[in-house]
Motif scaffolding. Sequence first.
Motif, short mmCIF file in Angstrom:
data_model
loop_
_atom_site.label_atom_id
_atom_site.label_comp_id
_atom_site.label_asym_id
_atom_site.label_seq_id
_atom_site.Cartn_x
_atom_site.Cartn_y
_atom_site.Cartn_z
N THR A 2 28.03 30.79 37.13
CA THR A 2 28.83 30.74 35.91
C THR A 2 28.44 31.92 35.05
N THR A 3 29.42 32.64 34.53
CA THR A 3 29.12 33.79 33.69
C THR A 3 30.24 34.05 32.70
N PRO A 4 29.87 34.44 31.48
CA PRO A 4 30.90 34.88 30.54
C PRO A 4 31.24 36.36 30.72
N TYR A 5 30.50 37.04 31.60
CA TYR A 5 30.70 38.47 31.81
C TYR A 5 31.63 38.68 33.00
N ARG A 11 32.55 40.94 41.09
CA ARG A 11 31.79 41.17 42.33
C ARG A 11 31.75 39.93 43.23
N CYS A 12 32.30 38.84 42.77
CA CYS A 12 32.28 37.59 43.54
C CYS A 12 33.44 37.55 44.54
N ASN A 13 33.29 36.68 45.54
CA ASN A 13 34.35 36.51 46.54
C ASN A 13 35.50 35.65 46.03
N ARG A 14 35.19 34.73 45.16
CA ARG A 14 36.19 33.80 44.64
C ARG A 14 35.85 33.52 43.18
N VAL A 15 36.87 33.46 42.34
CA VAL A 15 36.66 33.32 40.91
C VAL A 15 37.61 32.26 40.35
N SER A 16 37.11 31.52 39.39
CA SER A 16 37.95 30.60 38.63
C SER A 16 37.87 31.02 37.18
N LEU A 17 39.00 31.31 36.57
CA LEU A 17 39.06 31.62 35.15
C LEU A 17 39.42 30.33 34.42
N MET A 18 38.59 29.98 33.45
CA MET A 18 38.79 28.71 32.75
C MET A 18 38.86 28.93 31.24
N LEU A 26 42.53 30.61 40.03
CA LEU A 26 41.49 30.39 41.04
C LEU A 26 41.89 31.15 42.30
N ASP A 27 41.14 32.21 42.61
CA ASP A 27 41.45 33.04 43.77
C ASP A 27 40.40 34.14 43.85
N THR A 28 40.64 35.13 44.69
CA THR A 28 39.77 36.29 44.73
C THR A 28 40.03 37.12 43.48
N PRO A 29 39.05 37.88 43.01
CA PRO A 29 39.30 38.72 41.84
C PRO A 29 40.52 39.64 42.03
N GLN A 30 40.64 40.23 43.20
CA GLN A 30 41.76 41.14 43.47
C GLN A 30 43.10 40.42 43.37
N ASN A 31 43.19 39.23 43.94
CA ASN A 31 44.45 38.48 43.89
C ASN A 31 44.78 38.02 42.47
N ILE A 32 43.76 37.65 41.72
CA ILE A 32 44.00 37.23 40.33
C ILE A 32 44.53 38.41 39.53
N ARG A 99 45.00 56.73 29.67
CA ARG A 99 45.21 56.69 31.11
C ARG A 99 45.77 55.32 31.49
N ILE A 100 46.47 55.30 32.61
CA ILE A 100 46.98 54.04 33.16
C ILE A 100 45.97 53.57 34.19
N ILE A 101 45.54 52.31 34.05
CA ILE A 101 44.54 51.74 34.95
C ILE A 101 44.98 50.35 35.39
N PRO A 102 44.46 49.87 36.52
CA PRO A 102 44.75 48.50 36.90
C PRO A 102 44.04 47.54 35.94
N PRO A 103 44.55 46.34 35.78
CA PRO A 103 43.91 45.39 34.87
C PRO A 103 42.55 44.93 35.41
N SER A 104 41.64 44.70 34.49
CA SER A 104 40.35 44.09 34.84
C SER A 104 40.51 42.57 34.75
N LEU A 105 39.51 41.85 35.21
CA LEU A 105 39.55 40.39 35.05
C LEU A 105 39.59 40.03 33.57
N GLU A 106 38.92 40.81 32.75
CA GLU A 106 38.93 40.53 31.31
C GLU A 106 40.33 40.70 30.74
N ASN A 107 41.04 41.76 31.13
CA ASN A 107 42.43 41.92 30.71
C ASN A 107 43.27 40.73 31.13
#
Length: 124
Positions: A2-5, A11-18, A26-32, A99-107
């Motif tokens: 669990t992390t707020p960062y 860097r994880c294989n699977r993530v849940s944003l709550m 709930l998916d891989t960071p890339q898919n989210i 610059r145009i960048i892909p979204p981060s998980l934070e975005n």
Amino acid sequence: MTTPYLDEAERCNRVSLMDKGKILALDTPQNIKGSVNREVVEFICPDARKAYKATKDEPGLEVQLFGDRIDIVLENPADKISYLTGLLKSKDIAITSYRIIPPSLENVFIHLVGNKKENNKADV
């Protein structure tokens, strides 16, 4: 883990944003990140707070403040670059770079929480 960062979570294989105990994604960071179908225009500005205040209420813009930069989350941002730079310049906001960048998980998290709030307003 669990992390707020969210940069750690990338860097994880699977993530849940709550949010407030509810799962938003709930998916891989890339898919989210790919699921929002948006990109980010990152503006570095000497006065990012002023830039944020000047743009946050503009219709159709989702603006996020991060230190010395603002991120504007959009579909097809390349089509809107001249509008955005013109908007900032018209409000006397200096732009160091952009610059145009892909979204981060934070975005994505901020986007999902913001949409959830907008949907709740519509329910009232």
